[in-house]
Design a protein around this motif. Sequence first.
Motif: not given
Length: 232
Positions: A18-19, A41-44, A200-202
């Motif tokens: 992801w950029a 993906e959410a953290v990224a 932390h895992n939402r």
Amino acid sequence: MRIERVRVADGEFALHVWAPRKRGPGILLVQEIFGVGDYMEAVAEDLVALGYVVAAPDMFWRIEPGWAVAHDEQALPKAMSMVSQFDWEKGPEDLEAALASLRGLPEVDGRAGVLGFCFGGTLAYQLAARAEVDAAVSFYGSGVPGALGMLESVRAPLQLHFGGSDPYISREDVAAVEQAVEGRENVEIHVQEDGGHAFHNRKAPMFYQPGPADRAWRLTEDFLARTLPPGT
């Protein structure tokens, strides 16, 4: 998001990238036991919003390429089985190869850090001891208390997070980590005393705790801004 391929001596694996729009430092994002799925993906996306290029390697590719499942109790036994099959000799080597690939991406300015959760928290800590990284963040890595001898090899700034009420990592083990890092200028540790495992895992209602998660993530953002600032 795009997929790059990382080649190693005995195969190749996926590197999810992801950029942001601007060139910047990279962060190697190391999965927890549920694979590279919606939580990673959410953290990224959170990290991209801060200005980082993020790459998450498929750490289970030797067992089942592309494996990712929902973060619930039904998936837990299979996820634990995946970890039990993980090759702890070749896996860290794969992570080093992924780090080299991340540094070589055109969007990355050459600097790179690592951030891992749970299973990935242990791997992020190991990578910081094995390779040159600019910063490292480990969330509740269960393998960290048993590998404190590796601290001597960690040169980069390192931030460790634990939950004080984690059923998988005892408070006594966390206290041993606190004692081991005391006085080390490059290491900081933060314990959310009300935090359980994977707080932390939402994407996992069985684990997520908004209070500890928000506090720990603010500390993470501050640490990265100090040690691996984007846009410099």
